[in-house]
Design a protein around this motif. Sequence first.
Motif, PDB file in Angstrom:
ATOM      1  N   ARG A  44      11.133  25.651  -8.475  1.00 18.12           N
ATOM      2  CA  ARG A  44      11.132  24.369  -9.180  1.00 18.12           C
ATOM      3  C   ARG A  44      12.530  23.758  -9.191  1.00 18.12           C
ATOM      4  O   ARG A  44      12.685  22.571  -9.446  1.00 18.12           O
ATOM      5  CB  ARG A  44      10.639  24.531 -10.612  1.00 18.12           C
ATOM      6  N   VAL A  45      13.539  24.603  -8.922  1.00 17.93           N
ATOM      7  CA  VAL A  45      14.934  24.164  -8.974  1.00 17.93           C
ATOM      8  C   VAL A  45      15.556  24.076  -7.582  1.00 17.93           C
ATOM      9  O   VAL A  45      16.302  23.152  -7.284  1.00 17.93           O
ATOM     10  CB  VAL A  45      15.759  25.133  -9.859  1.00 17.93           C
ATOM     11  N   THR A  46      15.259  25.036  -6.732  1.00 16.59           N
ATOM     12  CA  THR A  46      15.892  25.146  -5.417  1.00 16.59           C
ATOM     13  C   THR A  46      14.836  25.310  -4.335  1.00 16.59           C
ATOM     14  O   THR A  46      13.928  26.125  -4.478  1.00 16.59           O
ATOM     15  CB  THR A  46      16.845  26.365  -5.381  1.00 16.59           C
ATOM     16  N   GLN A  47      14.972  24.560  -3.274  1.00 16.26           N
ATOM     17  CA  GLN A  47      14.083  24.707  -2.129  1.00 16.26           C
ATOM     18  C   GLN A  47      14.359  26.044  -1.436  1.00 16.26           C
ATOM     19  O   GLN A  47      15.505  26.507  -1.378  1.00 16.26           O
ATOM     20  CB  GLN A  47      14.291  23.560  -1.133  1.00 16.26           C
ATOM     21  N   LYS A  48      13.315  26.684  -0.908  1.00 14.88           N
ATOM     22  CA  LYS A  48      13.471  27.975  -0.246  1.00 14.88           C
ATOM     23  C   LYS A  48      14.512  27.923   0.860  1.00 14.88           C
ATOM     24  O   LYS A  48      15.336  28.820   0.998  1.00 14.88           O
ATOM     25  CB  LYS A  48      12.130  28.440   0.322  1.00 14.88           C
ATOM     26  N   TYR A  49      14.484  26.856   1.653  1.00  9.03           N
ATOM     27  CA  TYR A  49      15.424  26.732   2.773  1.00  9.03           C
ATOM     28  C   TYR A  49      16.866  26.718   2.265  1.00  9.03           C
ATOM     29  O   TYR A  49      17.731  27.394   2.816  1.00  9.03           O
ATOM     30  CB  TYR A  49      15.119  25.462   3.568  1.00  9.03           C
ATOM     31  N   ASP A  50      17.138  25.973   1.217  1.00  7.31           N
ATOM     32  CA  ASP A  50      18.487  25.910   0.646  1.00  7.31           C
ATOM     33  C   ASP A  50      18.899  27.269   0.080  1.00  7.31           C
ATOM     34  O   ASP A  50      20.023  27.727   0.287  1.00  7.31           O
ATOM     35  CB  ASP A  50      18.572  24.854  -0.457  1.00  7.31           C
ATOM     36  N   PHE A  51      17.986  27.912  -0.637  1.00  8.43           N
ATOM     37  CA  PHE A  51      18.263  29.215  -1.240  1.00  8.43           C
ATOM     38  C   PHE A  51      18.564  30.255  -0.173  1.00  8.43           C
ATOM     39  O   PHE A  51      19.504  31.040  -0.297  1.00  8.43           O
ATOM     40  CB  PHE A  51      17.075  29.645  -2.095  1.00  8.43           C
TER      41      PHE A  51
END
Length: 164
Positions: free
Chosen positions: A87-94
């Motif tokens: 809900r806070v961070t996109q998987k790709y960014d993480f």
Amino acid sequence: MEDLHIIDGVTHDDAVYSSRQGGIHIRTPGRTLFEWLPIMEEMLAPYPDVKIVLSTSWVRFKGFEFAKSRLTTNLQSRVIGATFDNRVTQKYDFDGMSRGQQICADVERRMPERWFAIDNDENDWPAWCRDLLIKTDDRLGLSEPAVQDQIRKMLATFNVRLGG
């Protein structure tokens, strides 16, 4: 890809994999999943106010509730969240962040009064929080007496600051 490395060397040996044939399994002979949880429970017992944020790829790949459910009931009651939250961070960014960056981003979001991290991955930790990492060995995790001493010392500083 059949095997995916999905867990760190803190609560058990780092050689944990997930495969279609074997499910989640540990490849190091003589080791078991979560074998060092009793050590964590013993160290945290005098500090009932200490909470846990899960920083593990198990959350990313299997889900928060699944990862949390692998802990003992006592440790589960301390868990307040995870560094990965879709809900806070996109998987790709993480996925593009180092473990240290993931943890520090979570700290900046939660803003706890005090915190420290226990992890076997020390790569690319931001300088401002490097001294708050207790580094574990991939094969020894929490079973290493020197790591336990570091954790106890860090927890004792919490106790002093909390007036206990």
